[in-house]
Design a protein around this motif. Sequence first.
Motif, PDB file in Angstrom:
ATOM      1  N   LEU A 121       0.614  -1.501   0.242  1.00 36.57           N
ATOM      2  CA  LEU A 121      -0.413   0.178   0.163  1.00 36.57           C
ATOM      3  C   LEU A 121       0.633   1.041  -0.117  1.00 36.57           C
ATOM      4  CD1 LEU A 121      -2.806  -1.052   2.618  1.00 36.57           C
ATOM      5  CD2 LEU A 121      -3.114  -1.354  -0.341  1.00 36.57           C
ATOM      6  N   LEU A 122       0.667   2.470  -0.610  1.00 36.54           N
ATOM      7  CA  LEU A 122       1.375   3.349  -0.231  1.00 36.54           C
ATOM      8  C   LEU A 122       1.060   3.568   0.699  1.00 36.54           C
ATOM      9  CD1 LEU A 122      -0.248   4.985  -3.735  1.00 36.54           C
ATOM     10  CD2 LEU A 122       1.935   3.155  -3.353  1.00 36.54           C
ATOM     11  N   PRO A 123       2.216   4.819   0.863  1.00 36.35           N
ATOM     12  CA  PRO A 123       1.568   6.176   2.327  1.00 36.35           C
ATOM     13  C   PRO A 123       0.370   6.268   2.439  1.00 36.35           C
ATOM     14  CG  PRO A 123       3.768   6.534   1.462  1.00 36.35           C
ATOM     15  CD  PRO A 123       3.324   5.488   0.720  1.00 36.35           C
ATOM     16  N   ASP A 124      -0.278   7.371   3.563  1.00 34.50           N
ATOM     17  CA  ASP A 124      -1.563   7.189   3.654  1.00 34.50           C
ATOM     18  C   ASP A 124      -1.646   8.935   2.836  1.00 34.50           C
ATOM     19  OD1 ASP A 124      -2.083   5.333   5.164  1.00 34.50           O
ATOM     20  OD2 ASP A 124      -2.158   6.345   6.977  1.00 34.50           O
ATOM     21  N   ASN A 125      -0.799   9.501   3.391  1.00 34.17           N
ATOM     22  CA  ASN A 125      -0.548  10.508   2.425  1.00 34.17           C
ATOM     23  C   ASN A 125      -0.896  11.000   1.153  1.00 34.17           C
ATOM     24  OD1 ASN A 125      -1.877  12.423   4.646  1.00 34.17           O
ATOM     25  ND2 ASN A 125       0.048  13.194   5.054  1.00 34.17           N
ATOM     26  N   ALA A 126       0.006  10.040   0.734  1.00 36.16           N
ATOM     27  CA  ALA A 126      -0.029  10.400  -0.834  1.00 36.16           C
ATOM     28  C   ALA A 126      -1.068   9.906  -1.691  1.00 36.16           C
ATOM     29  CB  ALA A 126       1.592   8.576  -0.865  1.00 36.16           C
ATOM     30  N   ILE A 127      -2.162   9.406  -1.095  1.00 34.52           N
ATOM     31  CA  ILE A 127      -3.201   9.116  -1.160  1.00 34.52           C
ATOM     32  C   ILE A 127      -4.270   9.962  -1.110  1.00 34.52           C
ATOM     33  CG2 ILE A 127      -2.569   6.271  -2.210  1.00 34.52           C
ATOM     34  CD1 ILE A 127      -4.543   5.705   0.325  1.00 34.52           C
ATOM     35  N   LYS A 128      -3.903  10.246   0.199  1.00 37.38           N
ATOM     36  CA  LYS A 128      -5.396  11.756   0.782  1.00 37.38           C
ATOM     37  C   LYS A 128      -5.866  12.466   0.009  1.00 37.38           C
ATOM     38  CE  LYS A 128      -5.925  13.656   5.309  1.00 37.38           C
ATOM     39  NZ  LYS A 128      -5.180  14.646   6.273  1.00 37.38           N
ATOM     40  N   LEU A 133     -10.544  14.917  -1.753  1.00 37.95           N
ATOM     41  CA  LEU A 133     -10.845  15.818  -3.266  1.00 37.95           C
ATOM     42  C   LEU A 133     -12.175  15.262  -3.609  1.00 37.95           C
ATOM     43  CD1 LEU A 133      -7.961  17.019  -5.311  1.00 37.95           C
ATOM     44  CD2 LEU A 133      -9.598  18.156  -4.321  1.00 37.95           C
ATOM     45  N   HIS A 134     -12.127  13.881  -3.596  1.00 34.10           N
ATOM     46  CA  HIS A 134     -13.665  12.497  -4.416  1.00 34.10           C
ATOM     47  C   HIS A 134     -14.714  12.878  -3.450  1.00 34.10           C
ATOM     48  CE1 HIS A 134     -15.453   8.844  -5.457  1.00 34.10           C
ATOM     49  NE2 HIS A 134     -15.285   9.017  -6.280  1.00 34.10           N
ATOM     50  N   LYS A 135     -14.250  13.395  -2.137  1.00 38.35           N
ATOM     51  CA  LYS A 135     -15.230  13.124  -1.441  1.00 38.35           C
ATOM     52  C   LYS A 135     -15.742  14.499  -1.405  1.00 38.35           C
ATOM     53  CE  LYS A 135     -13.844   9.445   1.957  1.00 38.35           C
ATOM     54  NZ  LYS A 135     -12.937   9.092   3.442  1.00 38.35           N
ATOM     55  N   ALA A 136     -15.258  15.455  -1.663  1.00 38.28           N
ATOM     56  CA  ALA A 136     -15.420  17.009  -1.299  1.00 38.28           C
ATOM     57  C   ALA A 136     -16.519  17.174  -2.911  1.00 38.28           C
ATOM     58  CB  ALA A 136     -14.170  17.959  -1.531  1.00 38.28           C
ATOM     59  N   GLY A 137     -16.658  15.997  -3.565  1.00 40.63           N
ATOM     60  CA  GLY A 137     -17.110  16.923  -4.414  1.00 40.63           C
ATOM     61  C   GLY A 137     -16.675  17.246  -5.440  1.00 40.63           C
ATOM     62  N   ALA A 138     -14.673  16.756  -5.932  1.00 39.43           N
ATOM     63  CA  ALA A 138     -14.699  17.411  -7.127  1.00 39.43           C
ATOM     64  C   ALA A 138     -14.576  16.607  -8.219  1.00 39.43           C
ATOM     65  CB  ALA A 138     -13.519  17.752  -6.520  1.00 39.43           C
ATOM     66  N   GLU A 139     -14.235  17.008  -9.187  1.00 41.95           N
ATOM     67  CA  GLU A 139     -13.951  15.779 -10.613  1.00 41.95           C
ATOM     68  C   GLU A 139     -12.239  15.567 -10.665  1.00 41.95           C
ATOM     69  OE1 GLU A 139     -16.277  17.527 -13.338  1.00 41.95           O
ATOM     70  OE2 GLU A 139     -18.113  16.502 -13.576  1.00 41.95           O
ATOM     71  N   VAL A 140     -12.020  14.170 -10.346  1.00 47.04           N
ATOM     72  CA  VAL A 140     -10.875  14.859  -9.905  1.00 47.04           C
ATOM     73  C   VAL A 140      -9.779  13.792 -11.648  1.00 47.04           C
ATOM     74  CG1 VAL A 140      -8.634  13.482  -8.601  1.00 47.04           C
ATOM     75  CG2 VAL A 140     -10.947  14.014  -7.569  1.00 47.04           C
ATOM     76  N   VAL A 141      -8.666  14.095 -11.626  1.00 46.18           N
ATOM     77  CA  VAL A 141      -7.977  14.265 -13.144  1.00 46.18           C
ATOM     78  C   VAL A 141      -6.413  13.906 -12.496  1.00 46.18           C
ATOM     79  CG1 VAL A 141      -6.789  14.279 -15.582  1.00 46.18           C
ATOM     80  CG2 VAL A 141      -9.411  15.461 -14.244  1.00 46.18           C
TER      81      VAL A 141
END
Length: 677
Positions: free
Chosen positions: A113-120, A125-133
């Motif tokens: 698994l990746l470090p927590d902050n590497a994917i945080k 952003l996804h949970k905040a309703g942003a469209e992520v690229v």
Amino acid sequence: MMMNQVIHTRGVSTRRFALSSSEIPCRNFFIHPRNVAAFKKKKCRVALIPSIVSIQSEQVEDQSAREIGSRELYTFPNIQFLSNFPKSELLGKTVMVRMDAMIVLQGMRDRKLLPDNAIKTITYLHKAGAEVVLVGSWYENIGSGVHLESCPSTITVANFLSLVLGLEVVAEKYFRRSRFPNLENEGNPVVLLLENLYSIKGERANCSKFAKELASCVDMIINDAFSESHKVLASTVGVSGFSGAYIAGFFFEENLYKMKRIISTAERPYYAIVSGGNFAAKAAAVHTLISLCDGLVFLGTLAFQILHVLGIPVPLKLMNPRELEEASKIVEHVKSRNIPLILPKDFWCTNDHNPDEMELLSVYSILPGWQPVDVGPRALDEIISSLSKCKKALWIGPLSFNSSRKGRILELARALVMVTSCDTTFVGRMEFKEFVVKSTNLSNCDFLASATIVWEVLKGRTLPGLMALDKAYPFQIAWGGVYEDPMKPLVVDVGSGNGLFLFGMATRRIDMNFLGLEMNTRLVDRCQDDANKRGIHNVHFIATDATSTFRSIVSNYPGKLALVSMQCPNPDFKKSEYCHRMLRRSLVSATIDMLMTGGKVFLQSDIEGVAIRMKREFMEHGKGCIIILQNQGDMASDGQVWLKENPFGVPSDWERHVLLRGDPMYRLLLSKVEHRC
């Protein structure tokens, strides 16, 4: 012959060693002929003691001067972080994340698994309703070259990220479009991963056209690629001129915090352990460590260069003649600082003709045909003893004596971790994983994989990827102490110069507050002094780069933003390559967001091309909220309509100069309207 010497330390207990003549040969014998010239240049006393070589100076450096020097070593800019960005503003936005793809690649190789902050950043952003690229650059280092054909495909990386994130990540090859069509799959939001940027020439060339294509597709960009901050890339540097907002993600913020801790000298004694090789490339950084730290430990091949300079016989095959001059300067600097220089005295060595044959040899008696492969037991014990009183330590370099063996140096690292009173930062490749797994007490340890970044900062170099990020104003402004009534409407002049426009406006409109944002510190100081002397209390000036600090400064003003003026920017602005210097998209977006409904934007220049570009930026990125206010009788030129008169009746200094010489001014007044938003 008997040699006694006191080890001078600060914060480390003083010890005296008496070594008999049987352990140390006479001077004529132990100084090898090839070392004599280098040794005679040194006007210092050398203590040849087990593990520790102390260079003593007759003068002790002033402590207060040292502390001032360490504070001024490297000034990190105040940048915008995702952790401080209003979460509500992310809803519905298309956000591009420049991820640290090499961390992802490492996770794929190790199947971990990746470090927590590497994917945080992505999950937040996804949970905040942003469209992520997502965008990234990844490659495989095999031997001494880069092999793209061995790299995992974009689809393979997307599948791995889907597994790690628990979200659907879809590979997208093309991005040269105004919007992304695949951000939803059967009504469910997905994360897009664009093609590998490493294979695109415009990325590594920092091509402005390519950077604009990247930024034009999204509302804001977040940089999480801290390990690439030393590079000038289109996706980390070039996009800053075209992005609506460009801020640092959680992983970037975490690594920057660790970097700042390395530079901090608040905890003492502070020791640095430097391992590995390539002295010439690291010399400038080592000098910085000497200025910062209370003692240095050298391990690996670096140690032999210094041992040679100190007159200790070193096998020729361990020497690099091109590094001796730098090693001599290091010794002189240590002498001037009067701090301990700790070097191994005994080594485990292997026979060149029989690698399985290993023998413990003194540093003074490494024979031809023997290769040092690890530090010896006495060296290990005494280095650990010297570090036992440390409050802070930095280990930069590999956890092994050479690339083929891991032995007692790894034991030294584990012993350092066990010193619970010492906060230790390990910097280097993630060969630390073996060390981390076998160590249980890690509460006082930090790990920073980006060794190149640390070396660059220690050399005093700026990081382009860090400097490109939007800046945050360094402190919260106490507006109640700036203005008598901070609830009055605010007028902001971007690039206020000598303040003539604001002083004229402030005396006419006492019902409003006026703020000048100017990069020239001397002009700001002079304007603020004039305001104080004249008793004008509704005007204030701040020295800052408004292109990236406008939002953070104005957003906490308690009243409403009524007017923003941008007048006569630098003539270089007429050149397309400089067009983003003053009027970056981030400044336009911040102005529109902060401006009250009915608020105005006043633009003017004596160069029509500049005025046209400013108008275009606001109309293109004004989010549909901007209209142009025109009056009957306004001046027309080549299809453009300009205000004939200054609508406020208060000319700026440059405007007055242009009109006196009989040249026209190209003016525009914009207004923010609610119903078009």
